[in-house]
Design a protein around this motif. Structure first.
Motif, PDB file in Angstrom:
ATOM      1  N   ASP A 222       5.255  16.576  23.989  1.00 27.75           N
ATOM      2  CA  ASP A 222       6.329  17.979  24.303  1.00 27.75           C
ATOM      3  C   ASP A 222       6.380  17.594  25.483  1.00 27.75           C
ATOM      4  N   TRP A 223       7.821  18.768  26.120  1.00 25.21           N
ATOM      5  CA  TRP A 223       8.667  18.584  27.041  1.00 25.21           C
ATOM      6  C   TRP A 223       9.296  19.842  27.288  1.00 25.21           C
ATOM      7  N   TYR A 224       9.847  20.216  28.925  1.00 21.17           N
ATOM      8  CA  TYR A 224      10.634  21.431  28.725  1.00 21.17           C
ATOM      9  C   TYR A 224      11.022  21.121  29.949  1.00 21.17           C
ATOM     10  N   ASP A 225      12.369  21.103  30.338  1.00 23.22           N
ATOM     11  CA  ASP A 225      12.958  21.373  31.348  1.00 23.22           C
ATOM     12  C   ASP A 225      14.424  22.209  31.811  1.00 23.22           C
ATOM     13  N   VAL A 226      15.077  21.957  33.390  1.00 22.43           N
ATOM     14  CA  VAL A 226      15.833  22.862  33.603  1.00 22.43           C
ATOM     15  C   VAL A 226      16.362  22.004  34.520  1.00 22.43           C
ATOM     16  N   VAL A 227      17.977  22.271  34.009  1.00 16.45           N
ATOM     17  CA  VAL A 227      19.111  21.679  34.295  1.00 16.45           C
ATOM     18  C   VAL A 227      20.096  22.657  35.015  1.00 16.45           C
ATOM     19  N   ASP A 228      20.908  22.173  36.336  1.00 12.49           N
ATOM     20  CA  ASP A 228      21.424  22.655  36.980  1.00 12.49           C
ATOM     21  C   ASP A 228      23.069  22.743  36.603  1.00 12.49           C
ATOM     22  N   LEU A 229      24.125  23.425  36.482  1.00 15.94           N
ATOM     23  CA  LEU A 229      24.794  22.798  35.790  1.00 15.94           C
ATOM     24  C   LEU A 229      26.112  23.913  37.101  1.00 15.94           C
ATOM     25  N   PRO A 230      27.750  23.213  36.776  1.00 10.71           N
ATOM     26  CA  PRO A 230      28.746  24.047  37.213  1.00 10.71           C
ATOM     27  C   PRO A 230      28.617  25.828  37.258  1.00 10.71           C
ATOM     28  N   GLY A 231      29.073  26.097  38.003  1.00  4.27           N
ATOM     29  CA  GLY A 231      29.691  27.233  38.222  1.00  4.27           C
ATOM     30  C   GLY A 231      28.486  28.671  37.776  1.00  4.27           C
ATOM     31  N   GLY A 232      27.439  28.115  38.795  1.00  7.56           N
ATOM     32  CA  GLY A 232      26.059  28.360  38.270  1.00  7.56           C
ATOM     33  C   GLY A 232      25.654  29.143  37.403  1.00  7.56           C
ATOM     34  N   ARG A 233      25.637  28.367  36.236  1.00 10.71           N
ATOM     35  CA  ARG A 233      25.108  27.831  34.517  1.00 10.71           C
ATOM     36  C   ARG A 233      23.919  27.332  35.303  1.00 10.71           C
ATOM     37  N   PHE A 234      23.078  26.612  33.838  1.00 10.90           N
ATOM     38  CA  PHE A 234      21.841  26.750  34.280  1.00 10.90           C
ATOM     39  C   PHE A 234      21.485  25.851  32.652  1.00 10.90           C
ATOM     40  N   GLY A 235      20.820  24.943  32.491  1.00 12.71           N
ATOM     41  CA  GLY A 235      20.927  24.174  30.935  1.00 12.71           C
ATOM     42  C   GLY A 235      18.319  25.135  31.049  1.00 12.71           C
ATOM     43  N   LEU A 236      18.714  25.398  29.737  1.00 14.20           N
ATOM     44  CA  LEU A 236      16.903  25.551  29.536  1.00 14.20           C
ATOM     45  C   LEU A 236      16.725  24.848  27.949  1.00 14.20           C
ATOM     46  N   THR A 237      15.679  23.263  28.267  1.00 14.45           N
ATOM     47  CA  THR A 237      15.525  22.699  26.530  1.00 14.45           C
ATOM     48  C   THR A 237      14.186  22.446  26.807  1.00 14.45           C
ATOM     49  N   VAL A 238      13.489  22.705  25.392  1.00 14.42           N
ATOM     50  CA  VAL A 238      12.044  22.030  24.960  1.00 14.42           C
ATOM     51  C   VAL A 238      11.831  21.909  24.088  1.00 14.42           C
ATOM     52  N   GLY A 239      11.141  20.487  23.710  1.00 16.23           N
ATOM     53  CA  GLY A 239      11.490  20.115  22.573  1.00 16.23           C
ATOM     54  C   GLY A 239       9.805  19.228  22.231  1.00 16.23           C
ATOM     55  N   ASP A 240       9.574  18.726  21.190  1.00 20.70           N
ATOM     56  CA  ASP A 240       8.288  18.254  20.380  1.00 20.70           C
ATOM     57  C   ASP A 240       8.437  17.105  20.218  1.00 20.70           C
ATOM     58  N   VAL A 241       7.358  15.938  20.460  1.00 15.49           N
ATOM     59  CA  VAL A 241       7.744  14.508  19.434  1.00 15.49           C
ATOM     60  C   VAL A 241       6.499  14.571  18.044  1.00 15.49           C
ATOM     61  N   VAL A 242       7.108  14.030  17.332  1.00 13.68           N
ATOM     62  CA  VAL A 242       5.619  13.708  16.383  1.00 13.68           C
ATOM     63  C   VAL A 242       5.349  12.735  16.537  1.00 13.68           C
ATOM     64  N   GLY A 243       3.986  13.313  16.433  1.00 16.00           N
ATOM     65  CA  GLY A 243       2.551  11.977  17.113  1.00 16.00           C
ATOM     66  C   GLY A 243       1.498  12.053  18.882  1.00 16.00           C
ATOM     67  N   HIS A 244       0.938  11.653  18.809  1.00 10.91           N
ATOM     68  CA  HIS A 244      -0.086  11.423  19.744  1.00 10.91           C
ATOM     69  C   HIS A 244      -0.162  10.441  20.913  1.00 10.91           C
TER      70      HIS A 244
END
Length: 417
Positions: A222-244
């Motif tokens: 599992d992951w999360y991420d915050v990414v700053d982008l131009p123009g004051g925007r920002f990105g948010l992502t979350v994900g889940d890889v199968v397995g352990h």
């Protein structure tokens, strides 16, 4: 019986009434915090001589013991419990103990030992119940039953030989558990390093949490991420890889990094997930990964998003109404035989709204429809919607994590607009 209550508020009197076998309670530093009457009797040591002392100070190894290793096996067992959070059993351990009131003298003993953890509110081992059964008389009688073979040589009785083998097996088991615990530490360290989110420091309105699974290697994909982008925007992502385990954590790190790069240059979240899907096809273990990506536009109060088979985030409005971000959902990464452009949708938000991104470990329970877990998430988020993001994140984990034992890890991101 002597002892004090620990951080868990444990009632030792009730505990020892329920567990009449000889036992002591150890804290995280392996200090004896309580000893029951049965333990005092079987060891011949006054309770006042035990409580408040390190276990291995109260029971040091016998320097003249011709069969060393008992103390080492005991320490490895206790340390394995502290790291893994799982019970550990030692059978037929030879461990001499000091004779009461006779300095420097030791009495050889054989023990069956069970070390049972008590988990605290922080999810870590808070106390260990160290229970012992003295089987010295049985072992002595078995060794005394040795017979002589046709050549006149002394032969161990079958039971005595079996007990010796069991002891060696138990010691090997303890060492394997300790090795597994070390591997678990490596896996978690790897995952925590790959979850490092530099841009998060510029977003006090965002709270993130990661809680490992309670079983197995504990590190997952599992992951999360915050990414700053131009123009004051920002990105948010979350994900889940199968397995352990380490393998899933490694794949997670590569996918997370690839998505972090793609969302910076792609034409919106859908374009970023298209690029990530193509990359996932060439990466072993990446197929069927689910992920969600969005871009936030603070000036226009809009967010655009796209989902690759991921559970829908919850946009909770200040008035208690909500919106599930499920209008741009496509299959997980790498499962299509041919490349197809991924969908993208837009949602509006208002100041004070709350966005909750998560992985399925937060809402899934065995034998239950996922919609029931999603309904719980919506209800609890509505209750906490006026709290600061950090408090909302803590409240969601505390309320929604499976009380019967968390089988999957959880990544969680809470954003206040």
């Amino acid at each position: 019986m002597a002892g004090r209550e620990g951080g868990t508020g444990l009632d030792y009197a009730a505990l020892f009434a329920a567990v009449p076998a000889a036992c002591v309670v150890l804290d995280r530093e392996l200090t004896i915090v309580a000893a029951n009457d049965a333990y005092v009797e079987v060891t011949g040591r006054p309770a006042a001589d035990l409580t408040g002392r390190s276990f291995f100070e109260a029971f040091p190894p016998d320097p003249s013991d011709p069969t060393p290793g008992g103390a080492e096996a005991q320490r490895e067992s206790l340390e394995a419990v502290l790291v893994s959070g799982q019970a550990n059993v030692l059978l037929l351990q030879h461990y001499a103990i000091p004779r009461a009131g006779r300095a420097g003298e030791f009495e050889p003993r054989w023990w069956n030992v069970a070390n049972q953890p008590l988990i605290g509110a922080d999810g870590q081992v808070d106390l260990i119940i160290h229970r012992v059964e003295d089987v010295s008389d049985y072992v002595t009688s078995e060794h005394a039953a040795a017979v002589r073979g046709p050549d006149g040589q002394r032969m161990a009785a079958p039971h005595a030989e079996l007990m010796s083998r069991v002891q060696r097996l138990a010691h090997t088991h303890s060492r394997l558990q300790k090795s597994t615990a070390r591997s678990h530490d490596v896996a978690l360290a790897l995952q925590q390093a790959m979850l490092a989110t530099p841009d998060l420091a510029r977003h006090p309105e965002i709270a993130v949490r990661y809680r490992p699974a309670m079983r197995g290697m504990n590190a997952c994909g599992d992951w999360y991420d915050v990414v700053d982008l131009p123009g004051g925007r920002f990105g948010l992502t979350v994900g889940d890889v199968v397995g352990h385990g380490v393998g899933a954590a490694s794949v997670m790190g590569m996918l997370r990094s690839a998505l972090s790069a793609a969302i910076r240059v792609a034409d919106g979240p859908s374009g970023a997930l298209e690029a990530l899907g193509l990359y996932a096809r060439s990466l072993d273990g990446a197929t069927a990964t689910t992920t969600f990506a969005c871009q936030v536009f603070p000036v226009s109060r809009l967010l655009t998003y796209s989902s690759a088979g991921h559970p829908p985030p919850v946009l909770m409005h200040a008035d208690g109404t909500y919106h599930l971000l499920d209008s741009a959902t496509d299959p997980p990464l790498g499962v299509r035989l041919e490349h197809v452009p991924r969908p993208q949708a837009t949602a509006e938000y208002q100041p004070g709204d709350l966005l909750v991104l998560y992985t399925d470990g937060l809402i899934e329970r065995r034998g239950e429809d996922i919609d029931a877990g999603l309904a719980r998430l919506v209800a609890v988020t509505g209750e906490f919607r006026h709290l600061p993001p950090e408090d909302v994140a803590d409240g969601l984990l505390h309320t929604l994590a499976n009380p019967e034992g968390q089988q999957d890890d959880i990544s969680l991101m809470v954003t206040r607009f």
